[in-house]
Design a protein around this motif. Structure first.
Motif, PDB file in Angstrom:
ATOM      1  N   GLU A  52       2.345   2.121  -3.434  1.00 35.66           N
ATOM      2  CA  GLU A  52       1.381   2.644  -4.411  1.00 35.66           C
ATOM      3  C   GLU A  52       0.918   4.044  -4.034  1.00 35.66           C
ATOM      4  O   GLU A  52       0.702   4.893  -4.898  1.00 35.66           O
ATOM      5  CB  GLU A  52       0.164   1.713  -4.501  1.00 35.66           C
ATOM      6  CG  GLU A  52       0.493   0.405  -5.187  1.00 35.66           C
ATOM      7  CD  GLU A  52      -0.752  -0.234  -5.760  1.00 35.66           C
ATOM      8  OE1 GLU A  52      -1.480   0.439  -6.513  1.00 35.66           O
ATOM      9  OE2 GLU A  52      -1.001  -1.409  -5.433  1.00 35.66           O
ATOM     10  N   ILE A  53       0.759   4.269  -2.735  1.00 42.18           N
ATOM     11  CA  ILE A  53       0.287   5.581  -2.278  1.00 42.18           C
ATOM     12  C   ILE A  53       1.309   6.663  -2.637  1.00 42.18           C
ATOM     13  O   ILE A  53       0.956   7.674  -3.251  1.00 42.18           O
ATOM     14  CB  ILE A  53       0.014   5.563  -0.750  1.00 42.18           C
ATOM     15  CG1 ILE A  53      -1.251   4.741  -0.467  1.00 42.18           C
ATOM     16  CG2 ILE A  53      -0.123   6.981  -0.193  1.00 42.18           C
ATOM     17  CD1 ILE A  53      -1.459   4.384   0.999  1.00 42.18           C
ATOM     18  N   LYS A  88      -4.322  18.063  -0.624  1.00 38.53           N
ATOM     19  CA  LYS A  88      -5.606  17.833   0.035  1.00 38.53           C
ATOM     20  C   LYS A  88      -5.888  16.345   0.212  1.00 38.53           C
ATOM     21  O   LYS A  88      -7.032  15.929   0.382  1.00 38.53           O
ATOM     22  CB  LYS A  88      -6.733  18.458  -0.805  1.00 38.53           C
ATOM     23  CG  LYS A  88      -6.654  19.961  -0.946  1.00 38.53           C
ATOM     24  CD  LYS A  88      -7.195  20.638   0.298  1.00 38.53           C
ATOM     25  CE  LYS A  88      -7.234  22.148   0.087  1.00 38.53           C
ATOM     26  NZ  LYS A  88      -7.748  22.832   1.303  1.00 38.53           N
ATOM     27  N   SER A  89      -4.827  15.556   0.089  1.00 37.52           N
ATOM     28  CA  SER A  89      -4.983  14.107   0.180  1.00 37.52           C
ATOM     29  C   SER A  89      -4.401  13.623   1.495  1.00 37.52           C
ATOM     30  O   SER A  89      -3.280  13.995   1.860  1.00 37.52           O
ATOM     31  CB  SER A  89      -4.234  13.509  -1.018  1.00 37.52           C
ATOM     32  OG  SER A  89      -4.174  12.126  -0.930  1.00 37.52           O
ATOM     33  N   GLU A  90      -5.169  12.832   2.244  1.00 37.34           N
ATOM     34  CA  GLU A  90      -4.710  12.379   3.552  1.00 37.34           C
ATOM     35  C   GLU A  90      -4.982  10.899   3.740  1.00 37.34           C
ATOM     36  O   GLU A  90      -6.136  10.477   3.764  1.00 37.34           O
ATOM     37  CB  GLU A  90      -5.401  13.184   4.656  1.00 37.34           C
ATOM     38  CG  GLU A  90      -4.870  12.850   6.030  1.00 37.34           C
ATOM     39  CD  GLU A  90      -5.550  13.670   7.111  1.00 37.34           C
ATOM     40  OE1 GLU A  90      -5.243  14.868   7.225  1.00 37.34           O
ATOM     41  OE2 GLU A  90      -6.405  13.117   7.838  1.00 37.34           O
ATOM     42  N   PHE A  91      -3.912  10.115   3.843  1.00 36.86           N
ATOM     43  CA  PHE A  91      -4.027   8.676   4.093  1.00 36.86           C
ATOM     44  C   PHE A  91      -3.688   8.388   5.544  1.00 36.86           C
ATOM     45  O   PHE A  91      -2.745   8.973   6.092  1.00 36.86           O
ATOM     46  CB  PHE A  91      -3.044   7.885   3.221  1.00 36.86           C
ATOM     47  CG  PHE A  91      -3.389   7.858   1.761  1.00 36.86           C
ATOM     48  CD1 PHE A  91      -3.104   8.936   0.938  1.00 36.86           C
ATOM     49  CD2 PHE A  91      -4.011   6.748   1.205  1.00 36.86           C
ATOM     50  CE1 PHE A  91      -3.416   8.911  -0.419  1.00 36.86           C
ATOM     51  CE2 PHE A  91      -4.330   6.712  -0.147  1.00 36.86           C
ATOM     52  CZ  PHE A  91      -4.040   7.792  -0.954  1.00 36.86           C
ATOM     53  N   PHE A 108       0.825  -1.202   0.000  1.00 35.47           N
ATOM     54  CA  PHE A 108       0.000   0.000   0.000  1.00 35.47           C
ATOM     55  C   PHE A 108       0.864   1.259   0.000  1.00 35.47           C
ATOM     56  O   PHE A 108       0.624   2.193  -0.754  1.00 35.47           O
ATOM     57  CB  PHE A 108      -0.948  -0.012   1.215  1.00 35.47           C
ATOM     58  CG  PHE A 108      -1.969  -1.091   1.120  1.00 35.47           C
ATOM     59  CD1 PHE A 108      -3.104  -0.912   0.352  1.00 35.47           C
ATOM     60  CD2 PHE A 108      -1.784  -2.301   1.757  1.00 35.47           C
ATOM     61  CE1 PHE A 108      -4.041  -1.916   0.227  1.00 35.47           C
ATOM     62  CE2 PHE A 108      -2.716  -3.318   1.635  1.00 35.47           C
ATOM     63  CZ  PHE A 108      -3.852  -3.123   0.872  1.00 35.47           C
ATOM     64  N   PRO A 143      -0.439  13.812  -4.828  1.00 36.96           N
ATOM     65  CA  PRO A 143      -0.646  14.925  -5.759  1.00 36.96           C
ATOM     66  C   PRO A 143       0.423  16.009  -5.737  1.00 36.96           C
ATOM     67  O   PRO A 143       0.577  16.720  -6.717  1.00 36.96           O
ATOM     68  CB  PRO A 143      -1.994  15.502  -5.327  1.00 36.96           C
ATOM     69  CG  PRO A 143      -2.140  15.130  -3.896  1.00 36.96           C
ATOM     70  CD  PRO A 143      -1.414  13.831  -3.722  1.00 36.96           C
ATOM     71  N   LYS A 197       1.383   7.967  -6.178  1.00 40.10           N
ATOM     72  CA  LYS A 197       0.224   8.694  -6.715  1.00 40.10           C
ATOM     73  C   LYS A 197      -0.105   9.973  -5.970  1.00 40.10           C
ATOM     74  O   LYS A 197      -1.120  10.607  -6.262  1.00 40.10           O
ATOM     75  CB  LYS A 197      -0.992   7.755  -6.714  1.00 40.10           C
ATOM     76  CG  LYS A 197      -0.805   6.590  -7.676  1.00 40.10           C
ATOM     77  CD  LYS A 197      -2.048   5.776  -7.869  1.00 40.10           C
ATOM     78  CE  LYS A 197      -1.847   4.817  -9.047  1.00 40.10           C
ATOM     79  NZ  LYS A 197      -2.957   3.858  -9.168  1.00 40.10           N
TER      80      LYS A 197
END
Lengths: 378, 378
Positions: free
Chosen positions: B84-85, B110-113, B81, B90, B88
């Protein structure tokens, strides 16, 4: 049969007709390529009985000699071996010569292959198609229409008719529709036609995929002839036949909602990338589902969650959100497939509540439409 | 643990250490990547317990800030994971932050995993290697030596020692030998060393293959440290550990004939292409065998035959044929594998009769040798 031919032209034609040849056939001769030499040139044919491809190599092209026909004739050679051999021949020209019986010599430089051929008379005849009602469409438009619809066909044989793309012709327009009953793709375009015939046929998705691979990217017109159970695509020196699927295609026009409750305009690429990231943690869950929620100030939240692994939240600024607030879940894969077919930088998504299919369109373009059924998670 | 880092550098390091990570491990924590942040930078580690790779990202490189370490610490994140994260994300920078317990936040734009991490204390320690006896070799030479030998290792586990490459160091020279008992590849080169140690070890072919993929093509010196059961390759910001194979490698020096009865000089590429074509009709037969026959005037005939399909005869003009006439059969695949490793436009093939191993060498270069056992068909 005996002729000398430019290797590159032969290789190209062999590659084209190979698209129709499969080793998994119950008819042994169809594992071969039929080669026919006439005083005009050389014709190659490959077929798996669903798709048949005929490629013609003229003896002359724009004043260049492509092939020298020394003796007309015909032979069928094993496609797997013949295609590999011609690719690897050492010199720019090849001589192909049927010697005694069916033994065929392929000679190039100091390299000489002898292949056991099969009798060309035993090769099945291609469908005879009366070319009465032809319509025409530029190659690149045809390829776009295939690409924008064929991914939505069903891969399951439970309803075989859905493995094809529904082509409807009428009023000078071609409409292509594909659906696997969870999503639908629709694309229409003007066509050139003399007669005002109308058709409603279903072309196997696989045939359209192979056709698309063979066609060059140019805007030459392709002739298309539709008969009761066959469709023929005619490009320069190329004939592509496919059988049609039998049965009635469902009436899909009722599926497409003509009203909406929430309309959102977003940048296609930003939206695609956000869905792609959210899908990374949706993969383990059921059917790759992401959640889509409108929040205040035109912001959309896209999220997914796989309890053992973790979760992801994406915020995306839309151009506009009009109408009701919305929480909806859908397959990330279906959404990405649909978005990849849409040209133009901005799209409108029209929702009619969390339980109803929604529609994705480029702004200011009603020739294409992608529809997706949501997944019920709320 | 909390740091902000340039995404591209993180992606590169993750890709490198991923080469050691496998999902088929019996030790669950090894499906993860260990991330350690110190005041100097960030270290990533991946391991399948045979191979371990450590990649260091310094906080500064040539005056550029690569990483800002806000709080040192360590965590293990699921490799599949995490890799891949990061690919990708932003924006150009990423923040990684271990919050409460082991939950780790990866934030970019604005992306939060949020990923559930594992305790870094439970990650196995890498082997401790005393760096006493180091020898050095340029990266591109090391990659060439691997490429020219590793294809000959055995893929069968019946004699596990043959799945590795035998590395012998002595007298300022490194000799690499691989054999699957049907063919043998040997490559030697001068090395830079301070101590005059000698070694004789066997490195798994798989380890060398992965090492080769990670290393850039440059002539920076790689440090190599050999211990009793480990080998360590040290490049800039990269440590690559591999276990060694246990057991004695067979003495291969006796296999290599030191006399010959027929010596042939041919153009490498012409010969390779002729073998490639002849192999097309040898594939169906036993072990892809082609026949090689000297005929008059320095001409070689290469042929093969599959009765149901056909046959092929190639004639090749050699530079010279010296000694006895010869008819011999060998595996086309082994010959092509060997020829592809030989640089230079001309090779010498030295035969000692149709039943004895023969040797292929570039002319005027004794640092590399390929040996093939013939197949008895005459």
């Amino acid at each position: 049969m005996r002729f000398i031919i430019q290797r590159d032209r032969l290789v190209q034609s062999v590659q084209d007709v190979m698209k129709a040849v499969t080793s998994r056939t119950t008819i042994p001769i169809l594992t071969g390529i039929k080669i026919v030499a006439t005083t005009d040139g050389v014709t190659l044919t490959g077929s798996d009985s669903d798709i048949s491809i005929e490629s013609f190599i003229p003896k002359e092209d724009a004043g260049d000699e492509i092939a020298e026909i020394k003796q007309p004739g015909a032979i069928v050679l094993q496609a797997k071996f013949f295609s590999e051999i011609v690719k690897k021949l050492p010199t720019d020209t090849v001589e192909i010569h049927v010697e005694n019986q069916l033994q065929t010599v392929i000679r190039s430089g100091k390299s000489e292959f002898k292949l056991n051929g099969l009798d060309a008379d035993e090769y099945p005849h291609l469908p005879q198609i009366k070319e009465e009602n032809i319509f025409k469409i530029p190659t690149d438009l045809l390829k776009a229409m295939i690409r924008q619809t064929v991914f939505s066909v069903s891969t399951s044989e439970t309803r075989p008719i859905l493995t094809g793309v529904n082509w409807k012709v009428g009023n000078g327009e071609l409409t292509c529709v594909a659906t696997d009953s969870h999503r639908l793709a629709l694309r229409k375009a003007r066509i050139e036609t003399e007669a005002d015939e109308s058709y409603n046929v279903v072309i196997p998705g696989k045939s359209l995929g192979e056709l698309s691979k063979i066609l060059d990217d140019n805007n030459d017109l392709i002739d298309i002839v539709i008969t009761e159970n066959q469709v023929l695509f005619k490009a320069k020196n190329l004939l592509f036949f496919s059988r049609l699927l039998e049965g009635n295609y469902p009436d899909t026009s009722k599926l497409i909602p003509n009203e909406s409750k929430t309309n959102i305009v977003v940048n296609t690429k930003d939206f695609l990338h956000a869905i792609d990231r959210a899908s990374l943690l949706a993969r383990e869950g059921r059917n790759n589902v992401v959640k889509f929620t409108t929040i205040q100030d035109g912001i959309i939240e896209i999220s997914s969650n796989t309890p053992e692994i973790g979760n992801v939240v994406e915020e995306l600024q839309s151009q506009s959100i009009e109408g009701e607030e919305l929480k909806i879940s859908f397959s990330a894969k279906f959404m990405m497939d649909a978005l990849k077919t849409l040209e133009g930088s901005e799209i409108t998504i029209s929702f009619t509540g969390a339980m109803r299919p929604f529609v994705i369109r480029p702004i200011n373009d009603d020739s294409i439409l992608q529809l997706i059924l949501p997944v019920r998670t709320y």
